[in-house]
Write a protein that holds these residues in place. Structure first.
Motif, PDB file in Angstrom:
ATOM      1  N   LEU A  59      31.470  20.787  11.352  1.00 21.93           N
ATOM      2  CA  LEU A  59      32.276  20.242  10.256  1.00 21.93           C
ATOM      3  C   LEU A  59      31.454  20.112   8.981  1.00 21.93           C
ATOM      4  O   LEU A  59      30.240  19.981   9.017  1.00 21.93           O
ATOM      5  CB  LEU A  59      32.823  18.867  10.647  1.00 21.93           C
ATOM      6  N   ARG A  60      32.126  20.136   7.836  1.00 23.09           N
ATOM      7  CA  ARG A  60      31.503  19.920   6.528  1.00 23.09           C
ATOM      8  C   ARG A  60      31.961  18.570   5.994  1.00 23.09           C
ATOM      9  O   ARG A  60      33.148  18.250   6.052  1.00 23.09           O
ATOM     10  CB  ARG A  60      31.896  21.019   5.543  1.00 23.09           C
ATOM     11  N   PHE A  61      31.028  17.797   5.465  1.00 22.89           N
ATOM     12  CA  PHE A  61      31.328  16.452   4.984  1.00 22.89           C
ATOM     13  C   PHE A  61      30.862  16.271   3.550  1.00 22.89           C
ATOM     14  O   PHE A  61      29.873  16.870   3.134  1.00 22.89           O
ATOM     15  CB  PHE A  61      30.633  15.407   5.863  1.00 22.89           C
ATOM     16  N   SER A  62      31.566  15.412   2.810  1.00 22.13           N
ATOM     17  CA  SER A  62      31.161  15.089   1.447  1.00 22.13           C
ATOM     18  C   SER A  62      30.356  13.790   1.405  1.00 22.13           C
ATOM     19  O   SER A  62      29.867  13.400   0.357  1.00 22.13           O
ATOM     20  CB  SER A  62      32.389  14.962   0.546  1.00 22.13           C
ATOM     21  N   THR A  63      30.237  13.117   2.536  1.00 21.52           N
ATOM     22  CA  THR A  63      29.475  11.875   2.636  1.00 21.52           C
ATOM     23  C   THR A  63      28.351  12.063   3.646  1.00 21.52           C
ATOM     24  O   THR A  63      28.394  12.994   4.456  1.00 21.52           O
ATOM     25  CB  THR A  63      30.375  10.718   3.118  1.00 21.52           C
ATOM     26  N   PRO A  64      27.349  11.183   3.632  1.00 18.95           N
ATOM     27  CA  PRO A  64      26.310  11.265   4.658  1.00 18.95           C
ATOM     28  C   PRO A  64      26.918  11.059   6.047  1.00 18.95           C
ATOM     29  O   PRO A  64      27.836  10.257   6.220  1.00 18.95           O
ATOM     30  CB  PRO A  64      25.365  10.120   4.308  1.00 18.95           C
ATOM     31  N   MET A  76      18.642   0.608  11.379  1.00 24.93           N
ATOM     32  CA  MET A  76      19.600  -0.492  11.277  1.00 24.93           C
ATOM     33  C   MET A  76      20.097  -0.691   9.846  1.00 24.93           C
ATOM     34  O   MET A  76      20.740  -1.685   9.552  1.00 24.93           O
ATOM     35  CB  MET A  76      18.961  -1.788  11.784  1.00 24.93           C
ATOM     36  N   ASP A  77      19.790   0.242   8.932  1.00 23.50           N
ATOM     37  CA  ASP A  77      20.297   0.101   7.576  1.00 23.50           C
ATOM     38  C   ASP A  77      21.808   0.304   7.572  1.00 23.50           C
ATOM     39  O   ASP A  77      22.340   1.124   8.291  1.00 23.50           O
ATOM     40  CB  ASP A  77      19.612   1.081   6.621  1.00 23.50           C
ATOM     41  N   PHE A  78      22.482  -0.475   6.756  1.00 23.10           N
ATOM     42  CA  PHE A  78      23.943  -0.441   6.717  1.00 23.10           C
ATOM     43  C   PHE A  78      24.375   0.264   5.445  1.00 23.10           C
ATOM     44  O   PHE A  78      24.072  -0.174   4.346  1.00 23.10           O
ATOM     45  CB  PHE A  78      24.505  -1.870   6.768  1.00 23.10           C
ATOM     46  N   ASN A  79      25.093   1.365   5.588  1.00 20.27           N
ATOM     47  CA  ASN A  79      25.550   2.159   4.456  1.00 20.27           C
ATOM     48  C   ASN A  79      27.036   2.440   4.647  1.00 20.27           C
ATOM     49  O   ASN A  79      27.412   3.259   5.483  1.00 20.27           O
ATOM     50  CB  ASN A  79      24.754   3.463   4.382  1.00 20.27           C
ATOM     51  N   LEU A  80      27.885   1.781   3.870  1.00 16.10           N
ATOM     52  CA  LEU A  80      29.333   1.955   4.019  1.00 16.10           C
ATOM     53  C   LEU A  80      29.794   3.355   3.655  1.00 16.10           C
ATOM     54  O   LEU A  80      30.903   3.751   3.992  1.00 16.10           O
ATOM     55  CB  LEU A  80      30.091   0.935   3.174  1.00 16.10           C
ATOM     56  N   GLN A  81      28.971   4.119   2.971  1.00 17.02           N
ATOM     57  CA  GLN A  81      29.324   5.491   2.605  1.00 17.02           C
ATOM     58  C   GLN A  81      29.036   6.476   3.738  1.00 17.02           C
ATOM     59  O   GLN A  81      29.479   7.609   3.696  1.00 17.02           O
ATOM     60  CB  GLN A  81      28.550   5.918   1.354  1.00 17.02           C
ATOM     61  N   ARG A  82      28.269   6.060   4.744  1.00 17.48           N
ATOM     62  CA  ARG A  82      27.864   6.953   5.823  1.00 17.48           C
ATOM     63  C   ARG A  82      28.884   6.934   6.969  1.00 17.48           C
ATOM     64  O   ARG A  82      29.322   5.890   7.419  1.00 17.48           O
ATOM     65  CB  ARG A  82      26.491   6.558   6.353  1.00 17.48           C
ATOM     66  N   LEU A  83      29.211   8.117   7.451  1.00 16.81           N
ATOM     67  CA  LEU A  83      30.137   8.305   8.567  1.00 16.81           C
ATOM     68  C   LEU A  83      29.323   8.446   9.849  1.00 16.81           C
ATOM     69  O   LEU A  83      28.406   9.257   9.921  1.00 16.81           O
ATOM     70  CB  LEU A  83      30.967   9.561   8.320  1.00 16.81           C
TER      71      LEU A  83
END
Length: 99
Positions: A59-64, A76-83
């Motif tokens: 798959l191709r993604f536009s988000t991390p 354990m870093d929290f990134n709401l932009q990451r799937l």
């Protein structure tokens, strides 16, 4: 007076029940998605649950994106932009979430 009180209580209850807002559920029992909690678009990939974790690589993604095999170490870093695609012990996708 007692008779009026016995009638007033059910009438008030009926009036209050009529003021309740109805549940605005979507079709097929799918819960609505909070846009603030779904910044990475995880709701669009819930259909991958149960599929092999390797299917994410095509798959191709536009988000991390992070594919997490079962029992693997992750930061354990929290990134709401990451799937995140979390795998189970059988190598299948068990959870898709932002973070």
């Amino acid at each position: 007076m007692k008779f009026h009180g016995k009638i007033a209580l059910p009438v008030i209850m009926l009036l209050l029940a009529g003021c309740q807002s109805g549940h605005k559920g979507t079709d097929k029992g799918v819960a609505s998605v909070d846009p603030a909690a779904d910044r990475c678009g995880a709701s669009q990939y819930q259909n991958y649950l149960g599929k092999p974790l390797e299917s994410v690589s095509s798959l191709r993604f536009s988000t991390p994106v992070r594919a997490i095999p079962y029992n693997s170490a992750v930061t354990m870093d929290f990134n709401l932009q990451r799937l995140n695609f979390l795998g189970d012990s059988d190598g299948k996708i068990a959870r898709v979430y932002c973070g």
